[in-house]
Enzyme design. Structure first.
Site, PDB file in Angstrom:
ATOM      1  N   ASN A  51       7.272  17.525 -20.312  1.00 31.40           N
ATOM      2  CA  ASN A  51       6.272  18.515 -20.747  1.00 31.40           C
ATOM      3  C   ASN A  51       6.915  19.680 -21.508  1.00 31.40           C
ATOM      4  O   ASN A  51       7.481  20.571 -20.872  1.00 31.40           O
ATOM      5  CB  ASN A  51       5.504  19.040 -19.533  1.00 31.40           C
ATOM      6  CG  ASN A  51       4.594  18.000 -18.919  1.00 31.40           C
ATOM      7  OD1 ASN A  51       5.025  16.889 -18.615  1.00 31.40           O
ATOM      8  ND2 ASN A  51       3.343  18.325 -18.751  1.00 31.40           N
ATOM      9  N   SER A  69       6.875   9.690 -25.432  1.00 37.94           N
ATOM     10  CA  SER A  69       6.373  10.517 -24.331  1.00 37.94           C
ATOM     11  C   SER A  69       6.608   9.822 -23.004  1.00 37.94           C
ATOM     12  O   SER A  69       6.586   8.583 -22.918  1.00 37.94           O
ATOM     13  CB  SER A  69       4.870  10.725 -24.541  1.00 37.94           C
ATOM     14  OG  SER A  69       4.270  11.219 -23.366  1.00 37.94           O
ATOM     15  N   LYS A  99       1.690   5.770 -28.221  1.00 38.05           N
ATOM     16  CA  LYS A  99       3.125   6.002 -27.953  1.00 38.05           C
ATOM     17  C   LYS A  99       3.798   4.687 -27.544  1.00 38.05           C
ATOM     18  O   LYS A  99       4.897   4.369 -28.000  1.00 38.05           O
ATOM     19  CB  LYS A  99       3.306   7.088 -26.886  1.00 38.05           C
ATOM     20  CG  LYS A  99       2.892   8.472 -27.353  1.00 38.05           C
ATOM     21  CD  LYS A  99       3.692   8.930 -28.573  1.00 38.05           C
ATOM     22  CE  LYS A  99       3.164  10.183 -29.221  1.00 38.05           C
ATOM     23  NZ  LYS A  99       3.782  10.502 -30.514  1.00 38.05           N
ATOM     24  N   TYR A 121      -4.311   7.742 -26.845  1.00 41.24           N
ATOM     25  CA  TYR A 121      -3.106   8.511 -27.185  1.00 41.24           C
ATOM     26  C   TYR A 121      -1.869   7.851 -26.571  1.00 41.24           C
ATOM     27  O   TYR A 121      -0.867   7.599 -27.241  1.00 41.24           O
ATOM     28  CB  TYR A 121      -3.237   9.964 -26.680  1.00 41.24           C
ATOM     29  CG  TYR A 121      -1.895  10.655 -26.597  1.00 41.24           C
ATOM     30  CD1 TYR A 121      -1.268  11.115 -27.745  1.00 41.24           C
ATOM     31  CD2 TYR A 121      -1.223  10.785 -25.373  1.00 41.24           C
ATOM     32  CE1 TYR A 121      -0.004  11.698 -27.678  1.00 41.24           C
ATOM     33  CE2 TYR A 121       0.028  11.360 -25.298  1.00 41.24           C
ATOM     34  CZ  TYR A 121       0.630  11.821 -26.448  1.00 41.24           C
ATOM     35  OH  TYR A 121       1.884  12.372 -26.387  1.00 41.24           O
ATOM     36  N   ARG A 132      -8.226  16.182 -12.391  1.00 44.38           N
ATOM     37  CA  ARG A 132      -8.621  15.795 -13.746  1.00 44.38           C
ATOM     38  C   ARG A 132      -8.444  14.285 -13.876  1.00 44.38           C
ATOM     39  O   ARG A 132      -7.399  13.752 -13.481  1.00 44.38           O
ATOM     40  CB  ARG A 132      -7.729  16.542 -14.751  1.00 44.38           C
ATOM     41  CG  ARG A 132      -8.059  16.283 -16.197  1.00 44.38           C
ATOM     42  CD  ARG A 132      -7.325  17.258 -17.110  1.00 44.38           C
ATOM     43  NE  ARG A 132      -5.878  17.026 -17.137  1.00 44.38           N
ATOM     44  CZ  ARG A 132      -5.022  17.716 -17.883  1.00 44.38           C
ATOM     45  NH1 ARG A 132      -5.467  18.704 -18.647  1.00 44.38           N
ATOM     46  NH2 ARG A 132      -3.735  17.458 -17.858  1.00 44.38           N
TER      47      ARG A 132
END
Ligand code: UFG
Length: 335
Positions: A179, A125, A154, A150, A295
């Protein structure tokens, strides 16, 4: 005919990749534990390609089952998707993420080597880059400290693979996805909605469909032209095809190192507001939205420099953002 194991082959990116593998003449055997998908996806793949892939419902956390699988099947390569991928959930359940994404990786690699299977494609990713200092992001950009378990899985996954390629005959390509969005043109496979979507496109689509009342745009005070964050949204079918190119590179010994990394994106940065506007334009559907706070953990901007993948893999994207958004909407309607 070469036979390829696809772990997580009934998931979102996995299922699209299985279709492209079959279309390219590979035989496929899928391992999936159905933790984030359903068995119907197997029939849907079959109805697209006319070929039923072999399937084993195995949880890769069960080491013995992985051993038995490699005793039962002879494969020429492995594309390893099986992993959990929710950033927020990984913060709540770190040990689950390390076991589910890392222990399983070591089991698969160990059995591959024990059985002389040396071609390995890994789902990585762009999260490994964090907020890159320079845009677009090349493969030479330094990786940054992981902001979630997470993301850590990766980064660690890449390291584990790299070390293994140094010590064994394993050859690997890690594809660093930007994405992924969209769905197959038949609308027979796509991203299955489970719970409240955390990612932008599923939320936009469900808002347009009236399932969600209002999209929250997380921040419009980023240092970008319209203030919203920028990402590189790639059609999942283009992404799936990158796996075929990478696999062929390994099978035909065209790799230049035993552990290679490629960015898989479109090369174009798109803001959240641009996504919403493009979606409204192609679908003629209104998307209610409001701007809320940023966020936690989000970066300002990430988009790929795809020069290396274009040149070395002989791969390039074929679909536009509009194609991808249209296919997402068609998928939603089919649900
Ligand atoms: N966004 C919103 N509202 C939403 C959802 C998302 O405004 O309801 C915004 C986000 O703030 C971000 C952009 O839309 O700016 C894209 O968000 P996504 O959640 O769709 O994607 P991310 O870029 O945050 O995450 C993706 C993958 C992760 C991966 C991460 C970093 O989904 O698996 O890239 O590589 F870790």
């Amino acid at each position: 005919m070469k036979k390829i194991l696809v772990t997580g082959g009934l998931g979102y990116i996995g299922s699209h990749t299985v279709v492209e593998l079959q279309n390219s003449g590979f035989e496929v055997v899928i391992i999936d534990n159905l933790s984030n998908t359903t068995i119907e996806v197997l029939d849907n793949i079959t109805s697209i390609t006319g070929i039923k892939p072999q399937f084993e419902q195995i949880d890769l956390k069960n080491k013995e089952d992985v051993q038995l699988f490699f005793k039962k099947y002879t494969v020429d390569g492995v594309i390893h998707f099986a992993a959990s991928k929710a950033v927020g959930e990984s913060v709540e359940l770190p040990l689950f993420y390390y076991e589910n994404n890392i222990s399983t990786l070591t089991y698969v690699l160990k059995e591959m080597i024990a059985n002389n299977v040396y071609n390995f494609i890994f789902s990585s990713s762009c999260t490994v880059y964090g907020q890159a200092d320079e845009l677009p992001i090349t493969e030479n950009a330094p990786t940054k400290p992981a902001k979630s378990p997470y993301a850590a899985t990766k980064k660690m996954g890449e390291l584990i693979i790299e070390d293994t390629t140094k010590a064994t005959e394993l050859k690997s390509i890690a594809l660093r996805y930007f994405n992924p969005i969209g769905a197959h043109k038949t609308a027979k496979i796509g991203e299955l909605p489970i719970g409240v979507p955390q990612n932008l496109i599923p939320y936009v689509v469900q808002t347009a469909a009236g399932i969600r009342e209002c999209l929250s745009i997380f921040g419009d005070d980023y240092p970008t032209p319209d203030g919203t964050a920028i990402r590189d949204y790639i059609h999942v079918v283009d992404l799936a095809k990158a796996h075929i190119a990478a696999l062929n590179r390994l099978i035909h010994n065209q790799n230049k190192a035993n552990c290679e990394f490629f960015n898989i994106g479109t090369g174009t940065g798109i803001s959240v507001l641009e996504v919403v506007k493009a979606f409204e334009k192609v679908t003629e559907k209104k998307v209610n939205f409001k701007v809320v706070d940023r966020r936690a953990g989000d970066i300002t901007a990430a988009y790929a420099d795809t020069t290396l993948a274009n040149k070395e893999l002989g791969w390039k994207t074929e679909f536009t953002l509009e194609d991808a958004l249209r296919s997402s909407w068609k998928w939603q309607e089919s649900l």
